[in-house]
Design a protein around this motif. Sequence first.
Motif, PDB file in Angstrom:
ATOM      1  N   ASN A 132       0.799  -1.223   0.000  1.00 40.32           N
ATOM      2  CA  ASN A 132       0.000   0.000   0.000  1.00 40.32           C
ATOM      3  C   ASN A 132       0.833   1.275   0.000  1.00 40.32           C
ATOM      4  O   ASN A 132       0.514   2.220  -0.705  1.00 40.32           O
ATOM      5  N   GLU A 133       1.883   1.309   0.789  1.00 36.00           N
ATOM      6  CA  GLU A 133       2.729   2.507   0.835  1.00 36.00           C
ATOM      7  C   GLU A 133       3.679   2.465  -0.355  1.00 36.00           C
ATOM      8  O   GLU A 133       4.864   2.172  -0.233  1.00 36.00           O
ATOM      9  N   VAL A 134       3.123   2.791  -1.527  1.00 43.07           N
ATOM     10  CA  VAL A 134       3.773   2.484  -2.796  1.00 43.07           C
ATOM     11  C   VAL A 134       5.111   3.179  -2.993  1.00 43.07           C
ATOM     12  O   VAL A 134       5.943   2.718  -3.776  1.00 43.07           O
ATOM     13  N   LYS A 135       5.332   4.308  -2.326  1.00 36.85           N
ATOM     14  CA  LYS A 135       6.593   5.028  -2.491  1.00 36.85           C
ATOM     15  C   LYS A 135       7.562   4.762  -1.340  1.00 36.85           C
ATOM     16  O   LYS A 135       8.581   5.434  -1.208  1.00 36.85           O
ATOM     17  N   LYS A 136       7.231   3.785  -0.507  1.00 37.89           N
ATOM     18  CA  LYS A 136       8.099   3.451   0.629  1.00 37.89           C
ATOM     19  C   LYS A 136       9.475   3.007   0.135  1.00 37.89           C
ATOM     20  O   LYS A 136      10.502   3.362   0.691  1.00 37.89           O
ATOM     21  N   PHE A 137       9.487   2.187  -0.915  1.00 38.26           N
ATOM     22  CA  PHE A 137      10.732   1.804  -1.573  1.00 38.26           C
ATOM     23  C   PHE A 137      10.393   1.300  -2.969  1.00 38.26           C
ATOM     24  O   PHE A 137       9.242   0.980  -3.268  1.00 38.26           O
ATOM     25  N   THR A 138      11.393   1.256  -3.824  1.00 41.83           N
ATOM     26  CA  THR A 138      11.201   0.785  -5.194  1.00 41.83           C
ATOM     27  C   THR A 138      11.209  -0.736  -5.216  1.00 41.83           C
ATOM     28  O   THR A 138      12.057  -1.372  -4.580  1.00 41.83           O
ATOM     29  N   GLY A 139      10.246  -1.316  -5.936  1.00 42.42           N
ATOM     30  CA  GLY A 139      10.194  -2.766  -6.047  1.00 42.42           C
ATOM     31  C   GLY A 139      11.514  -3.329  -6.539  1.00 42.42           C
ATOM     32  O   GLY A 139      12.174  -2.732  -7.392  1.00 42.42           O
ATOM     33  N   ARG A 140      11.894  -4.491  -5.995  1.00 46.05           N
ATOM     34  CA  ARG A 140      13.206  -5.054  -6.331  1.00 46.05           C
ATOM     35  C   ARG A 140      13.185  -6.577  -6.238  1.00 46.05           C
ATOM     36  O   ARG A 140      12.310  -7.159  -5.587  1.00 46.05           O
ATOM     37  N   VAL A 141      14.163  -7.195  -6.864  1.00 43.74           N
ATOM     38  CA  VAL A 141      14.347  -8.643  -6.769  1.00 43.74           C
ATOM     39  C   VAL A 141      15.216  -8.940  -5.553  1.00 43.74           C
ATOM     40  O   VAL A 141      16.247  -8.296  -5.343  1.00 43.74           O
ATOM     41  N   ILE A 142      14.789  -9.895  -4.744  1.00 43.28           N
ATOM     42  CA  ILE A 142      15.578 -10.292  -3.576  1.00 43.28           C
ATOM     43  C   ILE A 142      16.062 -11.730  -3.761  1.00 43.28           C
ATOM     44  O   ILE A 142      15.346 -12.581  -4.298  1.00 43.28           O
TER      45      ILE A 142
END
Length: 289
Positions: A132-142
């Motif tokens: 929901n907090e879409v700008k909390k961090f950029t989506g990434r591969v872990i």
Amino acid sequence: AESTPEEFLSILQVLRDRGALVDTFTKKRIHRKQLPITADDTLLVVGDHDTMTKAFQMLGVPFEKETSVSGGGVDKLKRKKRILSRDILPSDCYPPPLQKYMGRSFYETTQTMLLEEVKMKGGLRMFVKPKNEVKKFTGRVITTLYDVQSLPSDTYLYVCDCVHFMSEFRFFVQSGCVIGIQCYKGDPCLQSKLNMVIIKKAIDDLESSPYKTAAYALDFGLVSHTYKSEDSVTTDYKDVDSLFDTLLVEWNDAYSLGSYGFSSQHYTDMLIARWQEVARHVQHISQQN
């Protein structure tokens, strides 16, 4: 991606060309609540995600309480935090009506639960982004324990199968109609390979649900037909007549998104339509109270 300074300048020019009275402001002024922002649908505020969050607070969008992550799994949540009403400002990048168009498995979790999963499995390769907090961090591969430890511990996460999108396209939608398409990753010449029947069906499903807004963007990508997800949610995305599958990347609200070269006139119209919709919601709530 959020709007860039260049996009703000193009919107400024469009509004001035239309004869609107326009003024610029600093983030400091809006954070100090020094701007006369009210639930007036003749007003428009334009800014990045953080700026718009403050603007909506000043506009009068009500808060709701959400149970937030506090050192445990979903069943060990303790703390409550105030968030802007999701009835007015939906923030789920994978809204329920669109999940069947993702073509890949995903689940909701927290950093703590994901840490346990990685320790138990000895590692994994997944795509992670905020729910929901879409700008909390950029989506990434872990892939490692360190990757998971670097994620914020106070927010819900989406964990998805990794997918290689050959090209990605943003569909700009206003009042249920596609008003523009921009390629923001990969080869724009592959646009003709998109399955428009699937995309239209996705828009229709969203428009007939409580999750629709006056203006938004849907990102779709092309995946090689050889791609397979072990636990795919659905096969609705399959296109047997093409070398590619058309999958949903994500949904984005119109008030803060990148235009990627989209018409500044139409882009401005989307921002106006979405602001007016939010203002009317606030006016309606005020009248009820």
